[in-house]
Design an enzyme around this catalytic site. Structure first.
Site, short mmCIF file in Angstrom:
data_model
loop_
_atom_site.label_atom_id
_atom_site.label_comp_id
_atom_site.label_asym_id
_atom_site.label_seq_id
_atom_site.Cartn_x
_atom_site.Cartn_y
_atom_site.Cartn_z
N GLU A 87 25.12 29.95 -49.95
CA GLU A 87 23.87 30.70 -50.17
C GLU A 87 22.83 30.35 -49.11
O GLU A 87 21.74 29.85 -49.39
CB GLU A 87 23.34 30.43 -51.58
CG GLU A 87 24.24 30.96 -52.68
CD GLU A 87 23.66 30.81 -54.07
OE1 GLU A 87 22.79 29.95 -54.27
OE2 GLU A 87 24.07 31.57 -54.97
N GLU A 121 29.75 34.77 -56.11
CA GLU A 121 29.38 34.15 -57.38
C GLU A 121 28.82 35.23 -58.29
O GLU A 121 28.04 36.07 -57.85
CB GLU A 121 28.30 33.08 -57.21
CG GLU A 121 28.66 31.89 -56.38
CD GLU A 121 27.50 30.89 -56.29
OE1 GLU A 121 26.63 30.88 -57.21
OE2 GLU A 121 27.44 30.15 -55.30
#
Length: 243
Positions: free
Chosen positions: A44, A162
């Protein structure tokens, strides 16, 4: 953040450490007979990586466009990829596919900003990864827009790296985005199934067959005393009884 052992190094030295670290790590996997098929360069990394050294310099913290911080993030990521290539070449293994993963699955504007800048820096990668949690990144409609636009603009396979959805209404209050709904999906077992099916349908429908898959976060989570799981045990595939 920058590892403590690298804290006093210059930008050029940190770039070299990125190459060495990634090479050593992947070579170790290869030596153990576990060469990965995919390697994700950071987790991320919408804001970048390796933010501040002892001089207080924002090494890989990115903002704006085509500026010094983007140039430095580009150097870091290219060095990481080169380290992986070094290990693959040395061990005779197949070069893993490189994933770049950000957390903006429902945010096309930021996705476009990030990958336009990354491409300007010439960072090589194979797959775009997006985190998508409806309670953080918005509706499935926004997910569809973002993934579809990214596929058309960049021509890369895309994964939802995710995702999660609660099977019970006993989830963190912050997940309702200050009173907003979970976009029409009830926090029940059936609602969880419906949400997952919707995400899968969106990924399957990404233009040019570039939807490459979905990874669910915390599938196996169970509440454990003394462990902060940030509420993700309420979105696992197993209820509180382990069923």
């Amino acid at each position: 953040l920058i590892p403590a052992a690298w804290f006093n190094l210059s930008v050029a030295q940190i770039v070299q450490q990125m190459r060495t670290y990634n090479s050593n790590t992947i070579a170790t996997f290869a030596a153990a007979g576990a060469m990965p098929d995919y390697v994700q360069i950071g987790n991320e990394i919408t804001q970048g990586m390796l933010f501040t050294n002892s001089a207080g310099a924002a090494i890989g913290l990115v903002s704006g466009s085509y500026n010094t911080s983007w140039s430095q993030l580009g150097q870091l990521m290219k060095a990481a990829v080169q380290g992986i290539q070094d290990a693959a070449t040395t061990t005779g293994a197949t070069m893993p596919k490189i994933i770049v993963h950000i957390d903006r699955g429902g945010d096309w504007a930021t996705t476009e900003w990030f990958f336009d800048n990354l491409n300007y820096q010439g960072v090589p990668y194979d797959i775009i990864g997006e985190s998508y949690y409806p309670f953080y990144q918005g509706s499935t409609t926004n997910l569809n827009i973002c993934l579809s636009n990214a596929a058309v603009r960049y021509g890369k396979p895309i994964i939802v790296a995710e995702t999660a959805f609660p099977y019970t209404n006993n989830f963190p209050t912050s997940w309702t985005n200050n009173g907003a709904s979970l976009y029409g999906y009830p926090p029940t077992k059936a609602g969880q199934v419906s949400f997952i099916a919707s995400v899968a349908k969106i990924v399957r429908g990404v233009p040019n067959q570039l939807g490459a898959g979905v990874f669910y976060w915390g599938t196996e989570y169970q509440a454990v005393n003394g462990v902060n799981e940030a509420g993700y045990n309420t979105s696992s595939f197993f209820d509180a009884g382990g069923n």
